[in-house]
Structures are given as structure tokens and as C-alpha cells.
Scaffold this active site. Structure first.
Site, short mmCIF file in Angstrom:
data_model
loop_
_atom_site.label_atom_id
_atom_site.label_comp_id
_atom_site.label_asym_id
_atom_site.label_seq_id
_atom_site.Cartn_x
_atom_site.Cartn_y
_atom_site.Cartn_z
N ASP A 38 6.46 1.28 3.33
CA ASP A 38 5.10 0.76 3.20
C ASP A 38 4.14 1.85 3.68
O ASP A 38 4.53 2.79 4.37
CB ASP A 38 4.92 -0.52 4.04
CG ASP A 38 3.79 -1.40 3.52
OD1 ASP A 38 4.07 -2.43 2.87
OD2 ASP A 38 2.60 -1.06 3.77
N ASP A 64 3.46 6.46 0.84
CA ASP A 64 2.39 6.11 -0.09
C ASP A 64 2.97 6.25 -1.49
O ASP A 64 3.30 7.36 -1.92
CB ASP A 64 1.20 7.07 0.11
CG ASP A 64 0.06 6.78 -0.85
OD1 ASP A 64 0.25 6.02 -1.81
OD2 ASP A 64 -1.04 7.33 -0.62
N VAL A 65 3.11 5.14 -2.20
CA VAL A 65 3.81 5.18 -3.50
C VAL A 65 3.05 5.97 -4.56
O VAL A 65 3.62 6.31 -5.59
CB VAL A 65 4.13 3.77 -4.04
CG1 VAL A 65 5.11 3.04 -3.13
CG2 VAL A 65 2.87 2.95 -4.28
N ASN A 91 7.51 -2.61 -5.45
CA ASN A 91 6.74 -3.84 -5.19
C ASN A 91 5.34 -3.58 -4.66
O ASN A 91 4.49 -4.48 -4.70
CB ASN A 91 7.57 -4.69 -4.20
CG ASN A 91 6.79 -5.85 -3.65
OD1 ASN A 91 6.51 -6.81 -4.35
ND2 ASN A 91 6.39 -5.76 -2.38
N TYR A 158 -6.52 -4.19 -12.50
CA TYR A 158 -5.24 -4.71 -11.97
C TYR A 158 -4.36 -5.21 -13.12
O TYR A 158 -3.19 -4.86 -13.23
CB TYR A 158 -5.53 -5.83 -10.98
CG TYR A 158 -4.32 -6.50 -10.38
CD1 TYR A 158 -3.57 -5.87 -9.38
CD2 TYR A 158 -3.93 -7.78 -10.79
CE1 TYR A 158 -2.48 -6.50 -8.81
CE2 TYR A 158 -2.83 -8.41 -10.23
CZ TYR A 158 -2.10 -7.78 -9.24
OH TYR A 158 -1.01 -8.39 -8.67
N GLU A 192 0.66 -17.12 -1.70
CA GLU A 192 -0.02 -16.74 -0.44
C GLU A 192 0.40 -15.36 0.03
O GLU A 192 1.58 -15.09 0.17
CB GLU A 192 0.40 -17.69 0.67
CG GLU A 192 -0.18 -19.07 0.61
CD GLU A 192 0.66 -20.01 1.49
OE1 GLU A 192 1.25 -19.56 2.49
OE2 GLU A 192 0.72 -21.19 1.12
N MET A 195 -3.05 -10.30 0.01
CA MET A 195 -3.76 -9.98 -1.22
C MET A 195 -4.62 -11.15 -1.72
O MET A 195 -5.65 -10.96 -2.33
CB MET A 195 -2.71 -9.62 -2.28
CG MET A 195 -3.24 -8.88 -3.44
SD MET A 195 -1.90 -8.43 -4.55
CE MET A 195 -1.49 -6.82 -3.95
N1 LIG Z 1 -0.03 -12.43 -4.07
C1 LIG Z 1 -0.07 -12.76 -5.35
O1 LIG Z 1 -0.61 -13.81 -5.76
C2 LIG Z 1 0.58 -11.85 -6.37
C3 LIG Z 1 0.73 -12.31 -7.69
C4 LIG Z 1 1.34 -11.51 -8.63
C5 LIG Z 1 1.83 -10.27 -8.26
N2 LIG Z 1 1.68 -9.84 -6.97
C6 LIG Z 1 2.23 -8.54 -6.64
O2 LIG Z 1 3.17 -8.68 -5.60
C7 LIG Z 1 3.31 -7.42 -4.92
C8 LIG Z 1 3.29 -7.67 -3.42
O3 LIG Z 1 2.01 -8.16 -3.05
P1 LIG Z 1 1.79 -9.25 -1.89
O4 LIG Z 1 1.16 -10.42 -2.54
O5 LIG Z 1 3.01 -9.40 -1.09
O6 LIG Z 1 0.59 -8.55 -1.10
P2 LIG Z 1 0.56 -7.86 0.34
O7 LIG Z 1 -0.80 -7.28 0.43
O8 LIG Z 1 1.03 -8.82 1.37
O9 LIG Z 1 1.66 -6.69 0.22
C9 LIG Z 1 1.41 -5.49 -0.47
C10 LIG Z 1 1.98 -4.37 0.40
O10 LIG Z 1 1.86 -3.13 -0.33
C11 LIG Z 1 1.48 -2.13 0.61
N3 LIG Z 1 0.82 -1.03 -0.07
C12 LIG Z 1 -0.42 -1.00 -0.60
N4 LIG Z 1 -0.69 0.21 -1.11
C13 LIG Z 1 0.43 0.96 -0.90
C14 LIG Z 1 0.76 2.30 -1.19
N5 LIG Z 1 -0.10 3.13 -1.80
N6 LIG Z 1 1.99 2.75 -0.84
C15 LIG Z 1 2.87 1.93 -0.21
N7 LIG Z 1 2.60 0.66 0.10
C16 LIG Z 1 1.39 0.18 -0.24
C17 LIG Z 1 0.54 -2.84 1.59
O11 LIG Z 1 0.44 -2.12 2.81
C18 LIG Z 1 1.20 -4.19 1.72
O12 LIG Z 1 2.08 -4.24 2.82
C19 LIG Z 1 2.17 -6.54 -5.44
O13 LIG Z 1 2.66 -5.64 -6.41
C20 LIG Z 1 1.24 -7.53 -6.09
O14 LIG Z 1 0.45 -6.95 -7.09
C21 LIG Z 1 1.07 -10.59 -6.02
#
Ligand SMILES: NC(=O)c1ccc[n+]([C@@H]2O[C@H](COP(=O)([O-])OP(=O)(O)OC[C@H]3O[C@@H](n4cnc5c(N)ncnc54)[C@H](O)[C@@H]3O)[C@@H](O)[C@H]2O)c1
Length: 250
Positions: A38, A64-65, A91, A158, A192, A195
Site C-alpha cells: 500500500d 506506489d502502484v 486492487n 474513474y 463501505e 473511498m
Molecule cells: N468502495 C467501493 O464502493 C468500490 C466499488 C467498486 C470498486 N472499488 C475498488 O475497490 C478497490 C479497493 O478500494 P476500497 O473501496 O477498499 O477503498 P480504500 O480507499 O479503503 O482502499 C484503497 C487502498 O488503495 C491504496 N492506494 C491508493 N493509491 C495507491 C497507490 N498509488 N499505490 C498503492 N496503494 C494505493 C490506499 O492507500 C488504500 O489503502 C479499488 O480499486 C476501488 O476502485 C471500490
């Protein structure tokens, strides 16, 4: 809990709600060597410390991805420490600033494609370089979104980046099937997490109504990752698995 050799799994965005829930689920399924990556090392540590124990070894990396070299180094560290890479879960992602297309900035388009899309490209590239050399290949799972399949207004960068992740998944599945690498993605609806924490209260009833089963929790989504990471999905590749409480059905 299954026994047998440990499965080596790398997860990006592992300090976040979904990444951490996937790590917990895979650890609960049997011996696992987890490489949790992360941007935030501080938020990774509590996730790692609750998982470490008999049958679960954990390595954490600040990555950082959007930086291809950093993702390569994380995969190299996984192989150096645990000897192989069985499952790569791309992810990490960031949500777009709300706004119609004419109000989106060049910086926002760039940010979405650097992190949400190129993050998956970098992870896929680094993983296939290792998995191609393994007799039994591996499984790559990208976190996409229903926003990449359906029109989700006010977050065009997005949605476009997630659509690109879905296309990357399909092409990679076809390119690497002969090398026994399966590539799939999961398309969640709204659940939840940090994000979604900022969704304004007045928007919640409308958003909830668009999910016939209501809004989800990370634990509602993790089963798809468990399936795609495991042997039951041995004949599944190139799929975009929708787990969305019915959002995309109408
Ligand atoms: N929450 C939703 O409703 C939802 C719906 C569809 C898809 N998603 C996808 O699920 C995945 C996980 O999201 P989440 O909901 O758990 O949100 P979250 O914000 O809890 O987790 C995302 C994580 O990615 C990390 N991150 C951000 N930029 C980064 C980078 N450049 N390099 C490395 N790490 C990085 C953040 O620090 C965070 O810990 C994401 O790809 C998101 O787009 C989320």
C-alpha cells in the site's frame, strides 16, 4: 482450513477496506504467504499484525502502484522471501473527484489513469514475468468496478480507467492462457470503505435504491476473490465477475 503448501499472494491497496478483507479471507482458507502493499505503511501494520500467525506469514511493502519499478521490486521481494508468486491482486485504486466531464481536470484524468489503470498494468506485467516461469502459472485478479461496465455519472475518469482495467484483463487472459496464467477481474458495486465514506448523506438513498440488495460491505465481495484465487476457477479466465447487489442488472 485447507492444508498443503503455502500459497503466495501479493495484494496492492492492502491497507484499504477491500484489500484487507481479501487478505483475511485468503489467510482463513489455508497456509498463505501474504505480501501486503500500500502507499501507507502505517495503515498496513495493523492489518499485518492481525493476520500473522500459524500458517500465515506476512511481508509488508510501501508501494506506489503508479511506479512500475516499485511494483517490480515488490514482486521481486515476494519471490525472494517466499520463492514464487501464485496470486497477484491488483486492487489499489482512487476515486475520481465528482463532476461532469467538462469540469474534470487534466490532472484528474492523469491521476486516475496513472493509479487506477497503470497500477493494474504494472502489477500484471510484473506478475506474468514471474508466473510464466512457474510450471503451474498463476492467477491474476484485478479489482475493476461496475463503474467500468455501466455509465456512472460524475466520475468519468474513474469509470474510464476501470473500463480499461476490464479490457486489460481480457487481453492478458488470452495472451497468457498458454502459460497457464489466468487473468480475471471483479466488478463490485458500492460497498463501505474510505473511498465511499464521503458520499453526501443526501445522495445515499438514491445510491442505495440503485442496488436492489442494498449497499455492500467488503465481506460481501471477497468470495469472488477467493474463487478466482483458488483451484475451483481453473477453467475461468478473462471474466469480469460482477458482485454488485444487483446494480448492473436493470
Ligand atoms: N468502495 C467501493 O464502493 C468500490 C466499488 C467498486 C470498486 N472499488 C475498488 O475497490 C478497490 C479497493 O478500494 P476500497 O473501496 O477498499 O477503498 P480504500 O480507499 O479503503 O482502499 C484503497 C487502498 O488503495 C491504496 N492506494 C491508493 N493509491 C495507491 C497507490 N498509488 N499505490 C498503492 N496503494 C494505493 C490506499 O492507500 C488504500 O489503502 C479499488 O480499486 C476501488 O476502485 C471500490
Amino acid at each position: 482450513m485447507e492444508s498443503g503448501p503455502s500459497r503466495v499472494v501479493l495484494i496492492t491497496g492492502a491497507a484499504g477496506a477491500l484489500g484487507a478483507a481479501v487478505a483475511r479471507r485468503l489467510a482463513s482458507e489455508g497456509p498463505a504467504d501474504l505480501v501486503l502493499c500500500d502507499l501507507s505503511g502505517e495503515r498496513l501494520e495493523p492489518v499485518a499484525s492481525t493476520l500473522e500467525g500459524p500458517g500465515t506469514r506476512v511481508l509488508t511493502r510501501v508501494v506506489d502502484v503508479s511506479d512500475a519499478a516499485a511494483v517490480d521490486a515488490a514482486v521481486a521481494a515476494a519471490v525472494e522471501r517466499f520463492g514464487r508468486l501464485d496470486v497477484m491482486i491488483n486492487n489499489a485504486g482512487v476515486i475520481a473527484t465528482n463532476g461532469r466531464i467538462h469540469n474534470q481536470t487534466a490532472q484528474e484524468w492523469d491521476r486516475q489513469f496513472r493509479i487506477t489503470f497503470l497500477g493494474a498494468v504494472h502489477g500484471t506485467t510484473a506478475a506474468v514475468r514471474v508466473m510464466r516461469t512457474q510450471e503451474d502459472g498463476g492467477s491474476i485478479i484485478n479489482t475493476a468496478s461496475v463503474a467500468g461496465l455501466t455509465a456512472w455519472p460524475y466520475t468519468a475518469p474513474y469509470g474510464a480507467a476501470k473500463a480499461a482495467v476490464i479490457q486489460l484483463t481480457k487481453v492478458a487472459a488470452v495472451e497468457y492462457a498458454k502459460e497457464r496464467i489466468r487473468v480475471n477481474c471483479v466488478c463490485p458495486g458500492t460497498f463501505e470503505s474510505a473511498m465511499t465514506a464521503d458520499i453526501p448523506d443526501e445522495a445515499l438513498p438514491g445510491l442505495t435504491a440503485r442496488h436492489p440488495l442494498g449497499l455492500g460491505a467488503p465481506e460481501d465481495v471477497v468470495g469472488a476473490f477467493a474463487y478466482l484465487a483458488g483451484a475451483d476457477s481453473r477453467w475461468t479466465t478473462g471474466s469480469a465477475m460482477v458482485v454488485d447487489g444487483g446494480y448492473a442488472a436493470p
